[in-house]
Scaffold this motif. Structure first.
Motif, short mmCIF file in Angstrom:
data_model
loop_
_atom_site.label_atom_id
_atom_site.label_comp_id
_atom_site.label_asym_id
_atom_site.label_seq_id
_atom_site.Cartn_x
_atom_site.Cartn_y
_atom_site.Cartn_z
N LEU A 110 6.52 -7.70 -9.17
CA LEU A 110 5.95 -8.87 -8.52
C LEU A 110 5.90 -8.75 -7.00
O LEU A 110 4.86 -9.04 -6.39
N PRO A 111 6.99 -8.36 -6.31
CA PRO A 111 6.88 -8.25 -4.85
C PRO A 111 5.85 -7.23 -4.39
O PRO A 111 5.20 -7.41 -3.36
N VAL A 112 5.66 -6.16 -5.17
CA VAL A 112 4.65 -5.15 -4.83
C VAL A 112 3.25 -5.76 -4.94
O VAL A 112 2.41 -5.60 -4.05
N ILE A 113 3.01 -6.47 -6.03
CA ILE A 113 1.69 -7.08 -6.24
C ILE A 113 1.41 -8.13 -5.18
O ILE A 113 0.32 -8.19 -4.60
N MET A 114 2.40 -8.96 -4.87
CA MET A 114 2.22 -10.00 -3.87
C MET A 114 1.95 -9.40 -2.49
O MET A 114 1.09 -9.88 -1.74
N ALA A 115 2.68 -8.33 -2.15
CA ALA A 115 2.49 -7.69 -0.85
C ALA A 115 1.10 -7.08 -0.74
O ALA A 115 0.42 -7.20 0.29
N ILE A 116 0.64 -6.41 -1.80
CA ILE A 116 -0.68 -5.79 -1.77
C ILE A 116 -1.77 -6.85 -1.72
O ILE A 116 -2.78 -6.70 -1.01
N LYS A 117 -1.58 -7.95 -2.44
CA LYS A 117 -2.57 -9.02 -2.41
C LYS A 117 -2.66 -9.63 -1.01
O LYS A 117 -3.76 -9.82 -0.46
N GLY A 118 -1.52 -9.92 -0.40
CA GLY A 118 -1.53 -10.45 0.96
C GLY A 118 -2.11 -9.46 1.95
O GLY A 118 -2.83 -9.84 2.89
N PHE A 119 -1.81 -8.18 1.75
CA PHE A 119 -2.35 -7.12 2.59
C PHE A 119 -3.88 -7.14 2.56
O PHE A 119 -4.54 -7.05 3.59
N GLN A 120 -4.44 -7.28 1.38
CA GLN A 120 -5.90 -7.24 1.26
C GLN A 120 -6.55 -8.48 1.87
O GLN A 120 -7.65 -8.40 2.43
N TRP A 121 -5.89 -9.62 1.76
CA TRP A 121 -6.45 -10.84 2.36
C TRP A 121 -6.31 -10.83 3.88
O TRP A 121 -7.03 -11.56 4.57
N ALA A 122 -5.40 -10.01 4.41
CA ALA A 122 -5.18 -10.01 5.86
C ALA A 122 -5.94 -8.89 6.57
O ALA A 122 -6.39 -9.07 7.70
N TYR A 123 -6.07 -7.74 5.90
CA TYR A 123 -6.60 -6.55 6.57
C TYR A 123 -8.01 -6.22 6.07
O TYR A 123 -8.38 -6.51 4.93
N ASP A 124 -8.75 -5.57 6.94
CA ASP A 124 -10.06 -5.02 6.58
C ASP A 124 -9.82 -3.64 5.99
O ASP A 124 -9.59 -2.67 6.73
N ILE A 125 -9.85 -3.53 4.66
CA ILE A 125 -9.50 -2.29 3.97
C ILE A 125 -10.49 -1.17 4.28
O ILE A 125 -10.16 0.01 4.21
N SER A 126 -11.71 -1.52 4.60
CA SER A 126 -12.71 -0.48 4.85
C SER A 126 -12.44 0.27 6.15
O SER A 126 -13.01 1.34 6.40
N VAL A 127 -11.57 -0.26 7.00
CA VAL A 127 -11.23 0.38 8.26
C VAL A 127 -9.94 1.16 8.09
O VAL A 127 -8.94 0.65 7.60
N TYR A 128 -9.94 2.42 8.52
CA TYR A 128 -8.76 3.28 8.45
C TYR A 128 -8.14 3.27 7.05
O TYR A 128 -7.03 2.84 6.83
N CYS A 129 -8.94 3.72 6.10
CA CYS A 129 -8.50 3.75 4.70
C CYS A 129 -8.20 5.19 4.28
O CYS A 129 -7.04 5.57 4.15
N ARG A 130 -9.21 5.99 4.13
CA ARG A 130 -9.00 7.38 3.70
C ARG A 130 -8.33 8.22 4.80
O ARG A 130 -7.59 9.16 4.50
N GLU A 131 -8.57 7.87 6.05
CA GLU A 131 -8.03 8.66 7.14
C GLU A 131 -6.50 8.64 7.19
O GLU A 131 -5.88 9.53 7.76
N ALA A 132 -5.89 7.64 6.58
CA ALA A 132 -4.43 7.52 6.63
C ALA A 132 -3.73 8.53 5.74
O ALA A 132 -2.54 8.78 5.90
N ALA A 133 -4.46 9.14 4.80
CA ALA A 133 -3.83 10.00 3.79
C ALA A 133 -3.07 11.16 4.41
O ALA A 133 -1.94 11.47 4.01
N GLY A 134 -3.68 11.85 5.38
CA GLY A 134 -3.03 13.01 5.98
C GLY A 134 -1.73 12.64 6.66
O GLY A 134 -0.71 13.34 6.51
N ASP A 135 -1.74 11.55 7.42
CA ASP A 135 -0.52 11.11 8.11
C ASP A 135 0.55 10.65 7.11
O ASP A 135 1.75 10.88 7.33
N MET A 136 0.13 10.03 6.02
CA MET A 136 1.08 9.61 5.00
C MET A 136 1.71 10.82 4.31
O MET A 136 2.89 10.81 3.96
N LEU A 137 0.92 11.86 4.12
CA LEU A 137 1.43 13.09 3.51
C LEU A 137 2.49 13.73 4.39
O LEU A 137 3.54 14.17 3.91
N LEU A 138 2.23 13.80 5.69
CA LEU A 138 3.22 14.36 6.61
C LEU A 138 4.51 13.55 6.58
O LEU A 138 5.62 14.10 6.56
N TRP A 139 4.37 12.22 6.57
CA TRP A 139 5.56 11.36 6.53
C TRP A 139 6.33 11.55 5.23
O TRP A 139 7.56 11.52 5.24
#
Length: 480
Positions: free
Chosen positions: A394-423
């Motif tokens: 439930l907290p994961v679903i709620m966080a992702i739902k709030g994330f989508q209502w707050a952020y523009d997902i089309s901006v900086y979406c795929r580009e984050a993958a490389g940095d996430m991989l390094l982290w």
């Protein structure tokens, strides 16, 4: 109408049982056996369109065709240990299907309606899953007896298994017990306006289940051999209520049968159409979805949970630009940060190269309004079983739902993958300010949706904060 009974069962003791059934019960067996073919019946009978055949006669023809095809072949029957494992899955799904139908028939007035434009059978399926999992060991022992019966008497046809599963369901179904399960379905609901869906992947080989890693090594999974016999046991048709199919990760054959190629057993909640032209959300209620995920994992407890994809319809109102730290907060919540075999803290979804996508947006066509809907798929999440973590979905679903209502997902979406991989290979604590910003934006997103009381949102945000702070402690300890 003319009911179907296979000619190879004439004179058998189970024919006597079949003859004792009422017409309604016989129709229930017939429809459950036909399964997904019943859903796509108009395509299935296209060659018969020039004949004035009634739908009832078509059902009979479908069952006859299916019975002729749906049987265990000699090669697999000669491997009783393997066949037993697959027959358990077959019986389990048939039994679940009958419990769903009995729930809809006998407890119709108690069942809550699903959210508009969402899968209408979902409340009945969740109630059936809760009922099944609460007596899982007993039901599996009953399945053991029927599996022994089939193996000893050389019964290879799936119609037989379907009829035996109905016999189990009719004997074990208890309306009072089901009403208790339905009460749990009602209790988990929180409301909501965002259409939600999910895809769950299971495999006893984990990250090695894909074709490239598993070829020739399928016997490392002694129970199911990495599901290389998925199509030989017709599991797509048997598990249709949960949207079951085989994801072997061969892109050219992804949506077609690939005999002897294994992969992940995937439940796509919900596949309304097996030609994949239509899509339907499971629910708009995050509490309902969270409980559904828990029960599906428990229902499949002899197969290791592997990954989870959450699908949310994009409301198109987010305007904040997500940062790398925002995505890392989501990764901490739903990813797989833990010690490796070498004692090093890693985020295993990325570090093990398990991912083919991070966050993707697709257009799904709805049969309700004949329109395409923009859907965001969050595909970097780990699927876990009960007790594996201190928190649920439930907290994961709620966080992702709030994330989508707050952020523009089309901006900086795929580009984050490389940095996430390094982290993921060298995870480090996140700045406290980044976590505070993430929590603030997610809370604003949930408030913007306007589906939940402020008190509930605050409670869930405190839970999300506690989870993130717990991971921060681990990361700081590793860094020290």
């Amino acid at each position: 109408m003319e009911f179907f009974f296979p000619p190879h069962g004439k004179g058998s003791d189970w024919e006597h049982y079949y003859l004792s059934l009422s017409p309604v019960e016989r129709l229930m067996v017939l429809r459950e056996f036909i399964g997904v073919t019943y859903l796509r019946r108009f395509q299935f009978f296209r060659p018969l369109a020039r004949f004035p055949s009634s739908f009832q006669r078509n059902l009979h023809i479908a069952a006859a065709r299916q019975d002729n095809r749906f049987r265990v072949n000699d090669r697999l029957w000669a491997q009783p240990r393997l066949t037993r494992s697959y027959l358990h899955l077959v019986f389990r799904h048939y039994l679940l299907g009958f419990v769903v139908r009995m729930t809809q028939k006998r407890c119709r007035n108690a069942l809550p309606a699903n959210c508009p434009s969402c899968y209408p059978d979902a409340p009945a399926i969740l109630a059936a899953l809760i009922w099944y999992n609460s007596r899982f060991s007993f039901l599996e022992s009953e399945i053991d007896k029927w599996t022994d019966h089939c193996l000893e008497r050389n019964l290879r046809h799936f119609y037989t298994y379907c009829l035996f599963a109905y016999r189990m369901a009719a004997a074990l179904f208890c309306e009072l017990e089901m009403l208790e399960a339905i009460a749990q379905v009602k209790a988990c609901r929180l409301g909501g306006t965002t259409p939600l869906g999910a895809e769950l992947e299971f495999s006893n080989l984990g990250k090695d289940a894909g074709y490239e890693r598993s070829f020739g090594r399928h016997k490392r999974d002694p129970r199911f051999h990495n599901f290389i016999y998925f199509h030989k046991f017709f599991l797509a048709d048997v598990s249709w209520r949960l949207g079951g199919y085989l994801d072997h990760q061969l892109r050219l054959r992804r949506h077609r049968s690939a005999p002897w190629v294994g992969g992940y057993l995937e439940y796509n909640l919900v596949r309304l159409d097996y030609l994949r032209k239509f899509s339907m959300p499971l629910s708009k209620d995050p509490g309902f979805l969270a409980r559904y995920l828990e029960e599906v994992v428990a229902f499949s407890r002899d197969i290791s949970p592997h990954s989870l994809h959450l699908n949310l319809e994009d409301p198109g109102v987010g305007n904040e630009r997500p940062t790398l730290e925002d995505y890392l907060c989501l990764l901490l919540l739903g990813g797989d940060l833990r010690l490796s075999d070498d004692g090093v803290l890693l985020e295993h979804r990325f570090a093990n190269n398990e991912l083919r996508g991070i966050v993707q947006q697709r257009k799904h066509f709805s049969p309700y309004d004949n329109h395409e809907h923009l859907v965001t798929e969050f595909s970097f999440l780990r699927l876990w079983g009960k007790g594996a973590r201190d928190y649920g979905y439930l907290p994961v679903i709620m966080a992702i739902k709030g994330f989508q209502w707050a952020y523009d997902i089309s901006v900086y979406c795929r580009e984050a993958a490389g940095d996430m991989l390094l982290w993921a290979h060298r995870p480090r604590p996140l700045p406290d300010a980044a976590i505070s910003r993430f929590l603030q934006q997610v809370e604003l997103g949930l408030l913007r949706e306007g589906a939940h009381p402020r008190s509930l949102i605050s409670t869930r945000m405190e839970e999300v904060r506690s989870i993130l702070e717990g991971y921060q402690v681990q990361l700081r300890r590793q860094q020290a």
